[in-house]
Design a protein around this motif. Structure first.
Motif, PDB file in Angstrom:
ATOM      1  N   HIS A 146      32.890  14.175  27.333  1.00 19.12           N
ATOM      2  CA  HIS A 146      33.372  13.337  26.241  1.00 19.12           C
ATOM      3  C   HIS A 146      32.644  13.746  24.956  1.00 19.12           C
ATOM      4  O   HIS A 146      31.411  13.752  24.910  1.00 19.12           O
ATOM      5  CB  HIS A 146      33.098  11.865  26.530  1.00 19.12           C
ATOM      6  CG  HIS A 146      33.766  11.353  27.771  1.00 19.12           C
ATOM      7  ND1 HIS A 146      35.097  11.013  27.830  1.00 19.12           N
ATOM      8  CD2 HIS A 146      33.271  11.137  29.014  1.00 19.12           C
ATOM      9  CE1 HIS A 146      35.402  10.605  29.036  1.00 19.12           C
ATOM     10  NE2 HIS A 146      34.312  10.674  29.792  1.00 19.12           N
ATOM     11  N   GLU A 158      33.233   7.574  17.050  1.00 18.80           N
ATOM     12  CA  GLU A 158      34.334   7.945  17.942  1.00 18.80           C
ATOM     13  C   GLU A 158      33.783   8.553  19.226  1.00 18.80           C
ATOM     14  O   GLU A 158      32.788   9.286  19.207  1.00 18.80           O
ATOM     15  CB  GLU A 158      35.311   8.938  17.309  1.00 18.80           C
ATOM     16  CG  GLU A 158      36.549   9.111  18.201  1.00 18.80           C
ATOM     17  CD  GLU A 158      37.552  10.141  17.721  1.00 18.80           C
ATOM     18  OE1 GLU A 158      38.657  10.170  18.281  1.00 18.80           O
ATOM     19  OE2 GLU A 158      37.233  10.917  16.814  1.00 18.80           O
ATOM     20  N   TYR A 159      34.437   8.227  20.333  1.00 14.33           N
ATOM     21  CA  TYR A 159      34.091   8.716  21.672  1.00 14.33           C
ATOM     22  C   TYR A 159      35.404   9.084  22.331  1.00 14.33           C
ATOM     23  O   TYR A 159      36.252   8.223  22.561  1.00 14.33           O
ATOM     24  CB  TYR A 159      33.367   7.611  22.443  1.00 14.33           C
ATOM     25  CG  TYR A 159      32.913   7.956  23.841  1.00 14.33           C
ATOM     26  CD1 TYR A 159      31.588   8.309  24.080  1.00 14.33           C
ATOM     27  CD2 TYR A 159      33.780   7.890  24.925  1.00 14.33           C
ATOM     28  CE1 TYR A 159      31.156   8.597  25.365  1.00 14.33           C
ATOM     29  CE2 TYR A 159      33.363   8.184  26.211  1.00 14.33           C
ATOM     30  CZ  TYR A 159      32.041   8.535  26.418  1.00 14.33           C
ATOM     31  OH  TYR A 159      31.614   8.818  27.688  1.00 14.33           O
ATOM     32  N   THR A 160      35.612  10.356  22.611  1.00 16.23           N
ATOM     33  CA  THR A 160      36.906  10.778  23.136  1.00 16.23           C
ATOM     34  C   THR A 160      37.151  10.179  24.517  1.00 16.23           C
ATOM     35  O   THR A 160      36.263  10.144  25.365  1.00 16.23           O
ATOM     36  CB  THR A 160      37.002  12.311  23.225  1.00 16.23           C
ATOM     37  OG1 THR A 160      35.962  12.806  24.068  1.00 16.23           O
ATOM     38  CG2 THR A 160      36.895  12.942  21.847  1.00 16.23           C
ATOM     39  N   ARG A 161      38.371   9.731  24.719  1.00 14.98           N
ATOM     40  CA  ARG A 161      38.742   9.118  25.993  1.00 14.98           C
ATOM     41  C   ARG A 161      38.820  10.161  27.098  1.00 14.98           C
ATOM     42  O   ARG A 161      38.373   9.951  28.219  1.00 14.98           O
ATOM     43  CB  ARG A 161      40.082   8.401  25.847  1.00 14.98           C
ATOM     44  CG  ARG A 161      40.561   7.732  27.127  1.00 14.98           C
ATOM     45  CD  ARG A 161      41.894   7.052  26.902  1.00 14.98           C
ATOM     46  NE  ARG A 161      42.399   6.441  28.126  1.00 14.98           N
ATOM     47  CZ  ARG A 161      43.575   5.844  28.240  1.00 14.98           C
ATOM     48  NH1 ARG A 161      44.370   5.764  27.177  1.00 14.98           N
ATOM     49  NH2 ARG A 161      43.962   5.318  29.386  1.00 14.98           N
ATOM     50  N   PHE A 162      39.404  11.293  26.770  1.00 12.82           N
ATOM     51  CA  PHE A 162      39.519  12.375  27.745  1.00 12.82           C
ATOM     52  C   PHE A 162      38.404  13.401  27.492  1.00 12.82           C
ATOM     53  O   PHE A 162      37.538  13.184  26.654  1.00 12.82           O
ATOM     54  CB  PHE A 162      40.909  12.995  27.663  1.00 12.82           C
ATOM     55  CG  PHE A 162      42.004  11.995  27.927  1.00 12.82           C
ATOM     56  CD1 PHE A 162      42.233  11.523  29.206  1.00 12.82           C
ATOM     57  CD2 PHE A 162      42.778  11.503  26.886  1.00 12.82           C
ATOM     58  CE1 PHE A 162      43.230  10.582  29.458  1.00 12.82           C
ATOM     59  CE2 PHE A 162      43.776  10.569  27.123  1.00 12.82           C
ATOM     60  CZ  PHE A 162      43.999  10.096  28.412  1.00 12.82           C
ATOM     61  N   GLN A 163      38.431  14.518  28.199  1.00 14.41           N
ATOM     62  CA  GLN A 163      37.326  15.470  28.119  1.00 14.41           C
ATOM     63  C   GLN A 163      37.801  16.893  27.823  1.00 14.41           C
ATOM     64  O   GLN A 163      37.462  17.830  28.553  1.00 14.41           O
ATOM     65  CB  GLN A 163      36.534  15.450  29.423  1.00 14.41           C
ATOM     66  CG  GLN A 163      35.980  14.081  29.788  1.00 14.41           C
ATOM     67  CD  GLN A 163      35.187  14.109  31.077  1.00 14.41           C
ATOM     68  OE1 GLN A 163      34.210  14.845  31.221  1.00 14.41           O
ATOM     69  NE2 GLN A 163      35.593  13.295  32.043  1.00 14.41           N
TER      70      GLN A 163
END
Length: 283
Positions: A146, A158-163
């Motif tokens: 992430h 922001e923290y990405t949901r996917f990787q």
């Protein structure tokens, strides 16, 4: 005791897939859970490459129902085990069965690596219009994780949901429901993998948050005379309020006529919910 079986247990199992015993996070242990059909004595241990490396329960009596134990990724002496794949094994005394659970656990203490790939645009104006409302930060990862965007002094935004291993992060110039104040902000990127390992934040660049500004901050003009101010903004037009009169002008150089009555007045120039002002001295 029979030989170790690698087929699925005749009981429901739930095992964490990845963890990091060195992280200060919720994934610093691996949970192993299953349901027993009847009360009996059970032994549970962890193997790596066929060798026992940790014992979680030794001939312990468990009641029928849910059984839950924790693998901490450490030896009996408290030393952290090496990164790799580990297999939980359960021995059911009543059935004389020793079964390797079909749920390998990955112990991973290596933090992901993230490389920033640029910041654009250099200036944003989160004032409610559609011109430069956000800044975008490109990044590249060395593996699935992430990505995290951090504004220095304010924390993660922001923290990405996917990787995805490559992508971009976005900040709309807000901290929760509050718009950021005008000024220069330093942006950093970090990453967190499935095991909970965090990358040390890396500086990606800077972005300036700007709304509407008016110069000069004060003017002096004769009664009934004309004067001009400069409105700097990324919006195409601005709203204004002066001496009880309001209207709209294209952004840029704004020209007004002073009241005929001497005094001190305030000219307000507004874009969205943000305003700037100039003091007008009529004398």
């Amino acid at each position: 005791m029979t030989g170790i079986q690698t087929c699925a247990l005749p009981i429901y199992t739930a095992v964490d897939k990845t963890f990091s015993p060195t992280c200060r996070c919720a994934t610093n242990v691996a949970h192993i859970a299953f349901h027993l059909r009847k009360t009996q004595r059970v032994s549970i241990w962890i193997e790596r490459r066929g060798q026992r490396v940790a014992t979680l329960a030794e001939n312990r009596r468990f009641r029928a129902g849910r059984v839950s134990v924790v693998f901490r990724g450490r030896t009996a002496d408290g030393l952290t085990l090496p990164d790799g794949t580990y297999d939980p094994v359960v021995h059911l005394a009543a059935a004389h069965d020793t079964i390797r659970l079909p749920n390998p656990i990955v112990l991973d203490t290596t933090a992901p690596e993230i490389t920033p790939l640029g910041v654009a645009p250099a200036t944003i104006s989160p004032d409610g219009d559609v011109v430069n409302p956000a800044v975008y930060v490109g990044y590249r990862l060395n593996g699935a994780a992430h990505a995290i965007l951090i504004v220095a002094g304010h924390g993660a935004v922001e923290y990405t949901r996917f990787q995805p291993v490559r992508g971009r992060l976005v900040w709309y110039g807000r901290f929760g429901q509050r718009a950021a104040r005008a000024g220069l902000y330093r942006l950093l990127v970090s990453a967190e993998d499935a095991a909970g390992n965090h990358t040390k934040p890396v500086t990606a660049g800077e972005v300036r948050v700007a709304y509407v500004s008016v110069s000069p901050s004060s003017v002096s003009v004769a009664p009934g005379g004309s004067f001009s101010v400069s409105a700097k903004t990324d919006a195409k037009s601005v709203a204004w309020l002066f001496a009880g009169v309001q209207g709209h002008f294209p952004a840029g150089q704004l020209t007004f006529t002073a009241p005929t009555t001497p005094g001190t007045y305030t000219l307000y120039v507004k874009v969205g919910t943000h305003a700037a002002r100039t003091v007008v001295n009529v004398r």
